[in-house]
Design an enzyme around this catalytic site. Structure first.
Site, PDB file in Angstrom:
ATOM      1  N   HIS A   1      54.022  53.097 -19.413  1.00 47.49           N
ATOM      2  CA  HIS A   1      52.991  54.119 -19.213  1.00 47.49           C
ATOM      3  C   HIS A   1      52.121  54.209 -20.457  1.00 47.49           C
ATOM      4  O   HIS A   1      52.455  53.660 -21.505  1.00 47.49           O
ATOM      5  CB  HIS A   1      53.624  55.493 -18.913  1.00 47.49           C
ATOM      6  CG  HIS A   1      54.144  55.608 -17.512  1.00 47.49           C
ATOM      7  ND1 HIS A   1      55.430  55.248 -17.163  1.00 47.49           N
ATOM      8  CD2 HIS A   1      53.554  56.010 -16.358  1.00 47.49           C
ATOM      9  CE1 HIS A   1      55.604  55.424 -15.860  1.00 47.49           C
ATOM     10  NE2 HIS A   1      54.477  55.881 -15.351  1.00 47.49           N
TER      11      HIS A   1
ATOM     12  N   LYS B   1      51.788  59.876 -22.289  1.00 46.09           N
ATOM     13  CA  LYS B   1      52.984  60.322 -21.556  1.00 46.09           C
ATOM     14  C   LYS B   1      54.135  60.429 -22.539  1.00 46.09           C
ATOM     15  O   LYS B   1      54.594  59.421 -23.070  1.00 46.09           O
ATOM     16  CB  LYS B   1      53.332  59.343 -20.421  1.00 46.09           C
ATOM     17  CG  LYS B   1      54.504  59.811 -19.583  1.00 46.09           C
ATOM     18  CD  LYS B   1      54.662  58.959 -18.336  1.00 46.09           C
ATOM     19  CE  LYS B   1      55.829  59.386 -17.489  1.00 46.09           C
ATOM     20  NZ  LYS B   1      55.658  60.704 -16.857  1.00 46.09           N
TER      21      LYS B   1
END
Ligand SMILES: NC(=O)c1ccc[n+]([C@@H]2O[C@H](COP(=O)([O-])OP(=O)(O)OC[C@H]3O[C@@H](n4cnc5c(N)ncnc54)[C@H](O)[C@@H]3O)[C@@H](O)[C@H]2O)c1
Length: 248
Positions: free
Chosen positions: A135, A139
């Site tokens: 990600h 995040k």
């Protein structure tokens, strides 16, 4: 359908677009700045509410939807410690709620095939399995909720595995050593990448890779609108799995 959007951030805005494309009407949009408009009276104007807000607000929002007797779709994560209480409240009082940590159609297909694959791989014990998730660097939590669901699917299906472990690692780092009964979830955080989840079955002979890549957030938003359509006329407590109900 008349829809109340509880949370009008990144997800709420895309849900609005997709709902309008599917000929629905948005009758209420709630964000931090107009939270006072979130009343039972206003909620009653909607056929369904869709909550993509924050872990701090979602439980109050659900309570108001129950009070207004409006079915609610909950995409917000981070409240699952209260799941049983909300389920009981919903069922005891004849209310309707559908929740899911990932509403994407593609990811739910992936979850299903991942479980089938894990069962199949019991026949081939010389493969070991691991999950990789990538990600963007904003995040902060690791592993992703989606990676956890994938790893739990493997633990359910594969007789040799009984738990998952997570390592937040850097690109090119040496492979982590884990116990044979553990499924390793390797989390990578890289600038400007789409969210990617890969299941890898590896042996000395070959590797099998099963991968999902999200190109944008539209898949989550479409799934939430499909869920809002699906709960019309239903009563009770549902998860996104009930909506997809894959039978293969
Ligand atoms: N289930 C899924 O498929 C899925 C997909 C993406 C994101 N999410 C989750 O959805 C949530 C929202 O994600 P996002 O990316 O849109 O976040 P975001 O920060 O962009 O938006 C959150 C919104 O909630 C609003 N808000 C604050 N207080 C509120 C209140 N009292 N009532 C209603 N809204 C309020 C904020 O103003 C903001 O507009 C997060 O929990 C995220 O993890 C779930």
């Amino acid at each position: 359908m008349k829809i109340a959007l509880l949370g009008y951030g990144k997800m709420g805005k895309i849900i609005e677009q997709i709902a309008i494309e599917r000929k629905h009407e948005i009758v209420l949009k709630i964000e931090l700045t107009n939270a006072a408009d979130l009343t039972v009276e206003n909620l009653k104007k909607a056929d369904v509410a869709i909550d993509f807000s924050t872990p701090a607000t979602v439980l109050d929002n659900i309570a108001l939807c129950f009070e207004a007797k409006v079915p609610v779709i909950v995409g917000t994560t981070g409240w699952y410690g209260h799941l049983q209480r909300i389920k009981d409240e919903c069922e005891n009082n004849g209310r309707t709620l559908l929740y899911g940590s990932n509403f994407s159609v593609g990811v739910n297909v992936f979850f299903h095939v991942n479980k089938v694959l894990a069962k199949l791989m019991n026949n081939y014990p010389y493969y070991d399995v691991q999950v990789e998730e990538i990600h963007h660097t904003q995040k902060l939590d690791a592993p992703s909720g989606t990676a956890i669901t994938i790893a739990e699917g493997i633990v359910d299906g594969l007789d040799t595995k009984n738990e998952w472990v997570n390592v937040l690692t850097a690109e090119g780092a040496p492979a982590e050593v884990v116990k044979p009964e553990q499924v390793l979830i390797e989390s990578l955080r890289i600038e400007n990448v789409p969210g990617t989840h890969t299941v890898v079955y590896d042996s000395e002979i070959d590797s099998i890779e099963f991968k999902h890549t999200a190109h944008n957030r539209n898949g989550f938003a479409l799934g939430a609108v499909l869920a809002a359509e699906w709960v019309q006329g239903k009563k009770g407590f549902y998860s996104v799995k009930d909506m997809f109900n894959f039978s293969l």
